[in-house]
Motif scaffolding. Sequence first.
Motif, PDB file in Angstrom:
ATOM      1  N   PHE A   1     -12.093 -47.060 -16.057  1.00 59.50           N
ATOM      2  CA  PHE A   1     -11.757 -48.373 -15.576  1.00 59.50           C
ATOM      3  C   PHE A   1     -10.577 -48.875 -15.862  1.00 59.50           C
ATOM      4  CE2 PHE A   1     -11.811 -49.752 -20.007  1.00 59.50           C
ATOM      5  CZ  PHE A   1     -11.017 -51.029 -19.948  1.00 59.50           C
TER       6      PHE A   1
ATOM      7  N   ASN B   1     -17.281 -62.480 -14.004  1.00 58.82           N
ATOM      8  CA  ASN B   1     -15.902 -61.925 -14.131  1.00 58.82           C
ATOM      9  C   ASN B   1     -14.840 -62.969 -14.975  1.00 58.82           C
ATOM     10  OD1 ASN B   1     -15.563 -64.072 -12.249  1.00 58.82           O
ATOM     11  ND2 ASN B   1     -14.111 -62.869 -11.046  1.00 58.82           N
TER      12      ASN B   1
ATOM     13  N   ASP C   1     -16.938 -52.614 -17.609  1.00 57.23           N
ATOM     14  CA  ASP C   1     -18.057 -52.517 -16.565  1.00 57.23           C
ATOM     15  C   ASP C   1     -19.266 -51.539 -17.269  1.00 57.23           C
ATOM     16  OD1 ASP C   1     -19.335 -52.511 -13.812  1.00 57.23           O
ATOM     17  OD2 ASP C   1     -19.195 -50.282 -13.887  1.00 57.23           O
TER      18      ASP C   1
ATOM     19  N   LEU D   1     -15.893 -52.720  -9.597  1.00 52.87           N
ATOM     20  CA  LEU D   1     -17.137 -51.943 -10.089  1.00 52.87           C
ATOM     21  C   LEU D   1     -18.406 -52.870 -10.025  1.00 52.87           C
ATOM     22  CD1 LEU D   1     -15.620 -49.815 -12.826  1.00 52.87           C
ATOM     23  CD2 LEU D   1     -16.633 -48.803 -10.881  1.00 52.87           C
ATOM     24  N   ARG D   2     -17.930 -54.189 -10.302  1.00 51.72           N
ATOM     25  CA  ARG D   2     -19.300 -55.283 -10.435  1.00 51.72           C
ATOM     26  C   ARG D   2     -19.642 -55.447  -9.019  1.00 51.72           C
ATOM     27  NH1 ARG D   2     -17.620 -60.726  -9.133  1.00 51.72           N
ATOM     28  NH2 ARG D   2     -19.080 -61.690 -10.415  1.00 51.72           N
TER      29      ARG D   2
ATOM     30  N   THR E   1     -23.488 -51.094 -11.286  1.00 47.52           N
ATOM     31  CA  THR E   1     -23.580 -49.843 -11.964  1.00 47.52           C
ATOM     32  C   THR E   1     -24.622 -49.614 -12.823  1.00 47.52           C
ATOM     33  OG1 THR E   1     -21.826 -50.383 -13.336  1.00 47.52           O
ATOM     34  CG2 THR E   1     -21.361 -49.292 -11.386  1.00 47.52           C
TER      35      THR E   1
ATOM     36  N   TYR F   1     -18.408 -56.426 -20.605  1.00 47.42           N
ATOM     37  CA  TYR F   1     -18.461 -55.914 -19.137  1.00 47.42           C
ATOM     38  C   TYR F   1     -17.016 -55.871 -18.928  1.00 47.42           C
ATOM     39  CZ  TYR F   1     -23.362 -55.450 -18.116  1.00 47.42           C
ATOM     40  OH  TYR F   1     -24.617 -54.990 -18.045  1.00 47.42           O
TER      41      TYR F   1
ATOM     42  N   THR G   1      -8.346 -52.758 -15.428  1.00 47.83           N
ATOM     43  CA  THR G   1      -8.475 -54.328 -15.244  1.00 47.83           C
ATOM     44  C   THR G   1      -7.237 -55.279 -15.837  1.00 47.83           C
ATOM     45  OG1 THR G   1      -9.993 -56.157 -14.957  1.00 47.83           O
ATOM     46  CG2 THR G   1      -9.816 -55.150 -17.258  1.00 47.83           C
TER      47      THR G   1
END
Length: 271
Positions: A94, A167, A204, A153-154, A158, A201, A96
């Motif tokens: 991931f 978010n 994720d 990914l959101r 998943t 998250y 972010t």
Amino acid sequence: MYKKQLVYFLAVFLCGISAKAQVFEVGAIAGGAGYLGDLNQNRPLKISGMSAGAFVKVNIDPYWAVGLHYNYGKIKADDTKSTNEHFRSRGLNFNTALNEVSLQVDFNFFEYFAGGGTKNFSPYIFTGIGGVLYNPTARYHNVAGLEDRKYYLRDYYTEGQNVPYRNYAITIPYGVGVKVKLKENWGLFSQIGYRTAHTDYLDDVSGLYPGATHWDNEPNPMINKLLSNPSNPTSTDFQYTQRGDFRKRDTYMFVGIGISYTFVSQKCYTF
């Protein structure tokens, strides 16, 4: 005559309050960002990206300050580069960006601030409350069935969610640092601060692998399966098993060096 003296002493008193209340400080900081969570469970000092920020503070006195802070950082992790064999076989990754706004309180251990105080340096601690925006993505270069591009990914549920997770999250900053007085009203500081995010998250990853047939009604279910479990997307051995660790909060960290300028207002009425 007594009235004039009373007015004079009141003016001096109010002037002192005004001078203390108008010790404003602005600053900027740059450094690195790190993360502790499901893809990095036991390396709290690992830096995975850059960070930068700015703030404005009110120095209540040489010991206490309250400030509004903005911080930006990037965090990431990749199972395939882990020293943990289980992580490498899981194969997740991931990346972010973090956009954080917080209200923080500083406590200086010595009598210090750049516009005054009796000490030229001081260690300090801070804490507060804030909010963070995030949106984890992943990229897979050599996984059959996935294009070499960024996946948000959101949007792919998943872990079999019915709706995408938020978010944004409340975050609790806390940390330590040291401040050094430079020329006149300038100050230099360095700090490390962790943030406990009220979400699991950021990466994720939080709960369980969903059932193997969960996405069969999706237009392209294999993409969802691959993003959930890139190493074994069609296996039924992983369904309903733990995808990450059992902690329910992710943590991120900012570390850096900054500079600040303190405005000290000494304007008072004269009689």
